[in-house]
Design a protein around this motif. Structure first.
Motif, PDB file in Angstrom:
ATOM      1  N   MET A  80     -42.268  14.540  83.577  1.00 14.47           N
ATOM      2  CA  MET A  80     -43.164  13.870  84.526  1.00 14.47           C
ATOM      3  C   MET A  80     -44.368  14.749  84.849  1.00 14.47           C
ATOM      4  SD  MET A  80     -40.304  12.198  87.071  1.00 14.47           S
ATOM      5  CE  MET A  80     -41.467  11.649  88.318  1.00 14.47           C
ATOM      6  N   LYS A  81     -44.115  15.991  85.168  1.00 16.28           N
ATOM      7  CA  LYS A  81     -45.204  16.898  85.520  1.00 16.28           C
ATOM      8  C   LYS A  81     -46.136  17.111  84.333  1.00 16.28           C
ATOM      9  CE  LYS A  81     -46.270  21.380  87.487  1.00 16.28           C
ATOM     10  NZ  LYS A  81     -45.752  22.625  88.033  1.00 16.28           N
ATOM     11  N   GLN A  82     -45.552  17.288  83.141  1.00 14.84           N
ATOM     12  CA  GLN A  82     -46.363  17.487  81.945  1.00 14.84           C
ATOM     13  C   GLN A  82     -47.258  16.274  81.694  1.00 14.84           C
ATOM     14  OE1 GLN A  82     -44.067  17.861  78.348  1.00 14.84           O
ATOM     15  NE2 GLN A  82     -45.858  18.120  77.081  1.00 14.84           N
ATOM     16  N   LYS A  83     -46.711  15.074  81.802  1.00 13.98           N
ATOM     17  CA  LYS A  83     -47.487  13.858  81.573  1.00 13.98           C
ATOM     18  C   LYS A  83     -48.586  13.694  82.627  1.00 13.98           C
ATOM     19  CE  LYS A  83     -45.667  12.200  77.882  1.00 13.98           C
ATOM     20  NZ  LYS A  83     -46.464  12.008  76.671  1.00 13.98           N
ATOM     21  N   ARG A  84     -48.264  14.044  83.875  1.00 12.30           N
ATOM     22  CA  ARG A  84     -49.280  13.954  84.931  1.00 12.30           C
ATOM     23  C   ARG A  84     -50.423  14.917  84.646  1.00 12.30           C
ATOM     24  NH1 ARG A  84     -50.498  17.115  88.831  1.00 12.30           N
ATOM     25  NH2 ARG A  84     -48.496  18.173  88.961  1.00 12.30           N
ATOM     26  N   GLU A  85     -50.082  16.138  84.281  1.00 14.66           N
ATOM     27  CA  GLU A  85     -51.118  17.131  83.981  1.00 14.66           C
ATOM     28  C   GLU A  85     -51.948  16.712  82.769  1.00 14.66           C
ATOM     29  OE1 GLU A  85     -48.772  20.722  83.747  1.00 14.66           O
ATOM     30  OE2 GLU A  85     -48.930  21.052  85.919  1.00 14.66           O
ATOM     31  N   VAL A 110     -52.318  10.913  92.198  1.00 15.56           N
ATOM     32  CA  VAL A 110     -51.188  10.033  91.879  1.00 15.56           C
ATOM     33  C   VAL A 110     -50.634   9.418  93.163  1.00 15.56           C
ATOM     34  CG1 VAL A 110     -48.853   9.908  90.935  1.00 15.56           C
ATOM     35  CG2 VAL A 110     -50.597  11.274  89.771  1.00 15.56           C
ATOM     36  N   ALA A 111     -50.506  10.231  94.195  1.00 10.63           N
ATOM     37  CA  ALA A 111     -49.987   9.736  95.469  1.00 10.63           C
ATOM     38  C   ALA A 111     -50.855   8.610  96.021  1.00 10.63           C
ATOM     39  CB  ALA A 111     -49.884  10.875  96.476  1.00 10.63           C
ATOM     40  N   MET A 125     -37.901   2.446  90.991  1.00 10.53           N
ATOM     41  CA  MET A 125     -39.187   1.766  91.142  1.00 10.53           C
ATOM     42  C   MET A 125     -40.316   2.767  91.392  1.00 10.53           C
ATOM     43  SD  MET A 125     -38.349  -1.182  90.314  1.00 10.53           S
ATOM     44  CE  MET A 125     -39.920  -1.965  90.493  1.00 10.53           C
ATOM     45  N   GLU A 126     -40.041   3.857  92.085  1.00 16.90           N
ATOM     46  CA  GLU A 126     -41.043   4.902  92.274  1.00 16.90           C
ATOM     47  C   GLU A 126     -41.360   5.574  90.937  1.00 16.90           C
ATOM     48  OE1 GLU A 126     -40.587   6.571  96.779  1.00 16.90           O
ATOM     49  OE2 GLU A 126     -39.154   7.301  95.308  1.00 16.90           O
ATOM     50  N   CYS A 153     -45.149   6.449  86.563  1.00 19.62           N
ATOM     51  CA  CYS A 153     -45.515   6.377  85.147  1.00 19.62           C
ATOM     52  C   CYS A 153     -46.743   5.501  84.935  1.00 19.62           C
ATOM     53  CB  CYS A 153     -44.340   5.854  84.323  1.00 19.62           C
ATOM     54  SG  CYS A 153     -42.979   7.033  84.170  1.00 19.62           S
ATOM     55  N   GLN A 154     -46.802   4.374  85.601  1.00 21.82           N
ATOM     56  CA  GLN A 154     -47.957   3.493  85.478  1.00 21.82           C
ATOM     57  C   GLN A 154     -49.215   4.182  85.981  1.00 21.82           C
ATOM     58  OE1 GLN A 154     -46.423   0.091  87.630  1.00 21.82           O
ATOM     59  NE2 GLN A 154     -45.793  -0.926  85.729  1.00 21.82           N
ATOM     60  N   ALA A 155     -49.088   4.934  87.048  1.00 24.06           N
ATOM     61  CA  ALA A 155     -50.245   5.628  87.629  1.00 24.06           C
ATOM     62  C   ALA A 155     -50.815   6.668  86.681  1.00 24.06           C
ATOM     63  CB  ALA A 155     -49.853   6.284  88.956  1.00 24.06           C
TER      64      ALA A 155
END
Length: 83
Positions: free
Chosen positions: A17-22, A31-32, A55-56, A61-63
């Motif tokens: 998750m963190k890798q994809k966000r970065e 993202v928040a 759901m979060e 992921c969509q964000a």
């Protein structure tokens, strides 16, 4: 049955998750804002300090433009996650 939210599989998911966000170039705060949660909630999901609700996870992921199936595969395909 032991709680699974702090298992090695979830550690791998949080890392993903963190890798994809970065990779998306988004900050925790960005993202928040997209998912309409406080930035600390998003940070805690990535840092093993909060349970990841389904759901979060999908909204996260969509964000960031990540495929949630890829993240779920981490949980399903890991050796300790198999039955």
């Amino acid at each position: 049955m032991k709680p699974s939210s702090y298992s090695p599989q979830y550690d791998s998911l949080r890392t993903w998750m963190k890798q994809k966000r970065e990779e998306s170039g988004l900050s925790l705060r960005a993202v928040a804002e997209i998912v309409d949660r406080h930035h600390s909630v998003v940070g805690k999901m990535e840092q093993d300090r909060r349970k990841i609700e389904l759901m979060e996870f999908i909204a996260y992921c969509q964000a960031i433009g990540a495929d949630p199936h890829e993240g779920l595969d981490i949980l399903l395909c890991s050796p300790k996650g198999s039955r």
